[in-house]
Design a protein around this motif. Structure first.
Motif, PDB file in Angstrom:
ATOM      1  N   ASN A 148     107.318   5.656 -21.248  1.00 48.06           N
ATOM      2  CA  ASN A 148     105.879   5.603 -20.952  1.00 48.06           C
ATOM      3  C   ASN A 148     105.111   6.464 -21.963  1.00 48.06           C
ATOM      4  OD1 ASN A 148     103.651   4.761 -19.464  1.00 48.06           O
ATOM      5  ND2 ASN A 148     103.804   6.434 -17.979  1.00 48.06           N
ATOM      6  N   ASP A 149     105.643   7.631 -22.290  1.00 41.81           N
ATOM      7  CA  ASP A 149     104.980   8.498 -23.278  1.00 41.81           C
ATOM      8  C   ASP A 149     104.883   7.803 -24.636  1.00 41.81           C
ATOM      9  OD1 ASP A 149     104.747  10.454 -21.401  1.00 41.81           O
ATOM     10  OD2 ASP A 149     106.428  11.683 -22.123  1.00 41.81           O
ATOM     11  N   THR A 181     104.879   4.596 -25.210  1.00 42.26           N
ATOM     12  CA  THR A 181     103.892   3.506 -25.089  1.00 42.26           C
ATOM     13  C   THR A 181     102.480   4.077 -25.204  1.00 42.26           C
ATOM     14  OG1 THR A 181     105.405   2.523 -23.495  1.00 42.26           O
ATOM     15  CG2 THR A 181     103.231   1.516 -23.662  1.00 42.26           C
ATOM     16  N   LYS A 182     102.234   5.171 -24.485  1.00 41.66           N
ATOM     17  CA  LYS A 182     100.891   5.763 -24.505  1.00 41.66           C
ATOM     18  C   LYS A 182     100.535   6.282 -25.897  1.00 41.66           C
ATOM     19  CE  LYS A 182     100.417   7.417 -19.756  1.00 41.66           C
ATOM     20  NZ  LYS A 182     100.317   8.627 -18.964  1.00 41.66           N
ATOM     21  N   SER A 183     101.543   6.783 -26.634  1.00 46.70           N
ATOM     22  CA  SER A 183     101.246   7.327 -27.964  1.00 46.70           C
ATOM     23  C   SER A 183     100.770   6.216 -28.906  1.00 46.70           C
ATOM     24  CB  SER A 183     102.468   8.051 -28.541  1.00 46.70           C
ATOM     25  OG  SER A 183     103.441   7.111 -28.946  1.00 46.70           O
ATOM     26  N   TYR A 228      99.551   2.869 -27.583  1.00 47.24           N
ATOM     27  CA  TYR A 228      98.550   1.994 -26.943  1.00 47.24           C
ATOM     28  C   TYR A 228      97.650   2.721 -25.933  1.00 47.24           C
ATOM     29  CZ  TYR A 228     101.143  -1.849 -29.072  1.00 47.24           C
ATOM     30  OH  TYR A 228     101.736  -2.695 -29.980  1.00 47.24           O
ATOM     31  N   GLY A 229      97.811   4.034 -25.790  1.00 48.85           N
ATOM     32  CA  GLY A 229      97.041   4.755 -24.788  1.00 48.85           C
ATOM     33  C   GLY A 229      97.361   4.218 -23.396  1.00 48.85           C
ATOM     34  N   ASN A 230      96.313   4.162 -22.542  1.00 51.40           N
ATOM     35  CA  ASN A 230      96.534   3.651 -21.175  1.00 51.40           C
ATOM     36  C   ASN A 230      96.200   2.171 -21.051  1.00 51.40           C
ATOM     37  OD1 ASN A 230      97.649   5.670 -19.606  1.00 51.40           O
ATOM     38  ND2 ASN A 230      95.689   6.748 -19.475  1.00 51.40           N
ATOM     39  N   LYS A 231      96.067   1.518 -22.216  1.00 51.70           N
ATOM     40  CA  LYS A 231      95.632   0.120 -22.200  1.00 51.70           C
ATOM     41  C   LYS A 231      96.745  -0.834 -21.773  1.00 51.70           C
ATOM     42  CE  LYS A 231      92.102   0.347 -25.715  1.00 51.70           C
ATOM     43  NZ  LYS A 231      91.630  -0.168 -26.980  1.00 51.70           N
ATOM     44  N   GLU A 250     104.878   1.421 -16.129  1.00 51.33           N
ATOM     45  CA  GLU A 250     105.034   2.883 -16.227  1.00 51.33           C
ATOM     46  C   GLU A 250     106.321   3.256 -16.961  1.00 51.33           C
ATOM     47  OE1 GLU A 250     104.491   3.629 -11.893  1.00 51.33           O
ATOM     48  OE2 GLU A 250     103.007   5.096 -12.594  1.00 51.33           O
ATOM     49  N   ASN A 274     103.387  -2.946 -21.740  1.00 51.62           N
ATOM     50  CA  ASN A 274     101.937  -2.761 -21.950  1.00 51.62           C
ATOM     51  C   ASN A 274     101.166  -4.075 -21.876  1.00 51.62           C
ATOM     52  OD1 ASN A 274     103.100  -3.595 -24.477  1.00 51.62           O
ATOM     53  ND2 ASN A 274     101.217  -3.004 -25.508  1.00 51.62           N
ATOM     54  N   LYS A 282      96.124   3.060 -15.243  1.00 49.93           N
ATOM     55  CA  LYS A 282      95.957   2.394 -16.537  1.00 49.93           C
ATOM     56  C   LYS A 282      94.787   1.423 -16.461  1.00 49.93           C
ATOM     57  CE  LYS A 282     100.555   3.269 -18.276  1.00 49.93           C
ATOM     58  NZ  LYS A 282     101.487   2.959 -19.344  1.00 49.93           N
TER      59      LYS A 282
END
Ligand code: SAM
Ligand code: SF4
Length: 370
Positions: free
Chosen positions: A39-40, A42-44, A46-49, A306, A310, A354
């Motif tokens: 999840n980290d 992915t967020k790095s 795409y952010g929370n998108k 999570e 994404n 998200k």
């Protein structure tokens, strides 16, 4: 799980033994660490998108006979249908108005030139309706290079063609040996699509009868070797009156395909482990939280989102046809309308903090950086 403490800002894939550890059985705390790390990562990127694509299952006719599939040519149950061009365009118009920026046209494999001309014509008309505000994704199975090119010229942007497995011997067991189901031919289709400039998605099923952890590790290595932009991974779910369901029951010594709570929990966990591991190996691709995950647990897709996914792909197929596109037992959302699916998806994505990205094309960074 030493790999989990690495810096994943670099695109360093995991070693073979690290992959096997990630997808294998381990204490819950280590699984949790894997999912959080994915999840980290992915967020790095795409952010929370969470990107949104709507699926229109426009026909369940199929010339193929894949042993696992509920709409295979010889399956006696589905009433065969073909949406009219007007109905497809009406659905696309509705989706565009609701700010879907990705629309997937999917069907059984009918490789006739008439069918390809129909899809090409539909794409051209759809483009006139939506301009360049929508990415069109096709999932029509194996076609010739000329046909893929024709569809690209007609306005297609992306193509989804799952390899199903990286193991040719397992593929042979899952398909009739009639000269029309050939692993190498499918691989060459995927390579052609990449070479032609499509954004290409592939994927596999997890939990197939006869599939080993080594097969799954090979699947992950295959995605990296092929230079794939998007990955759609889902659990194999047995469907009545199919040969692979018989193999699934035989493997377990059962006489029913009904899934127990333990079956569902294991299938889901194994698929999420794969998905998270794929994310660690491919930080910049798009990964779908597929509908089949929700067939195993109501919040299966949220769990995937999570743990490295994404993208979500709610079904837009008109209600009248949904029950006839029953690839596997208990396929979710059969009784819902497209607008019910959209509202439900939005709530689900919000529930995990998200954001569902209406109106965003959501190209995979892997493609835009190419
Ligand atoms: N006919 C096209 C093709 O095969 O590429 C596209 C449609 S096909 C129904 C889409 C995907 O459904 C297949 O690639 C396969 O992975 C999946 N599928 C079929 N039967 C399934 C089953 N019993 N469980 C899970 N997924 C299944
Ligand atoms: Fe046809 Fe695709 Fe199902 Fe195979 S998986 S039988 S090609 S619809």
């Amino acid at each position: 799980l030493g790999a989990l403490s690495r810096q994943f800002s670099t695109q360093m894939p995991l070693s073979r033994s690290e992959i096997l550890k990630c997808i294998g059985d381990k204490p819950i705390s280590e699984d949790k660490a894997l999912f959080e790390r994915a999840n980290d990562v992915t967020k790095s990127v795409y952010g929370n998108k969470v990107f949104l694509r709507g699926i229109i299952e426009f026909s369940n006719h199929c010339a193929k006979n894949c042993n696992y599939c509920g709409i295979r040519r010889d399956h006696p149950d589905p009433e065969r249908y073909e949406m009219s061009q007007d109905d497809i365009l009406e659905t696309i118009k509705w989706a565009h108005e609701k700010r879907y920026a990705g629309i997937l046209l999917q069907s059984g494999e009918v490789g006739t030139q008439d069918r390809v001309d129909f899809v090409a014509d539909t794409l051209k008309k759809a483009r006139k309706l939506t301009g360049d505000k929508v990415r069109y994704i096709l999932s029509l199975g194996e076609l010739t290079d000329d046909q893929y090119y024709q569809l690209l010229q007609a306005g297609a942007d992306r193509y989804l063609l799952r390899m199903e497995t990286s193991n040719p011997a397992l593929y042979a067991k899952l398909h009739p040996q009639d000269g029309h189901h050939d692993w190498l031919k499918r691989l060459n289709c995927v390579k052609s699509l990449v070479g032609m400039g499509y954004q290409v998605a592939t994927g596999v099923m997890t939990g197939l009868p006869g599939q080993t952890k080594d097969d799954l590790a090979d699947d992950i290595e295959m995605f990296n070797e092929l230079g794939i932009d998007m990955i759609g991974l889902g659990p194999y779910i047995p469907q009545v009156k199919t040969p692979t369901a018989d193999a699934w029951m035989a493997e377990r010594g059962r006489d029913s395909i009904e899934l127990t709570a333990d079956d569902k929990a294991k299938m889901l966990l194994d698929t999420i482990r794969m998905l998270a591991t794929i994310r660690l190996c491919n930080p910049d691709v798009n990964i779908a939280a597929t509908t089949a995950l929700q067939a195993l647990k109501d919040d299966g897709r949220e769990w995937a989102l999570e743990s490295g996914a994404n993208v979500v792909m709610p079904i837009l197929t008109p209600k009248t046809f949904r029950a006839e596109y029953q690839l596997y037992q208990n396929k979710p959302c059969i009784d819902d309308s497209a607008s019910e699916c959209m509202g439900c998806m939005d709530r689900r994505v919000r529930s995990i903090g998200k954001t569902l990205c209406f109106g965003e094309l959501g190209d995979p960074k892997h493609f835009t950086d190419r």
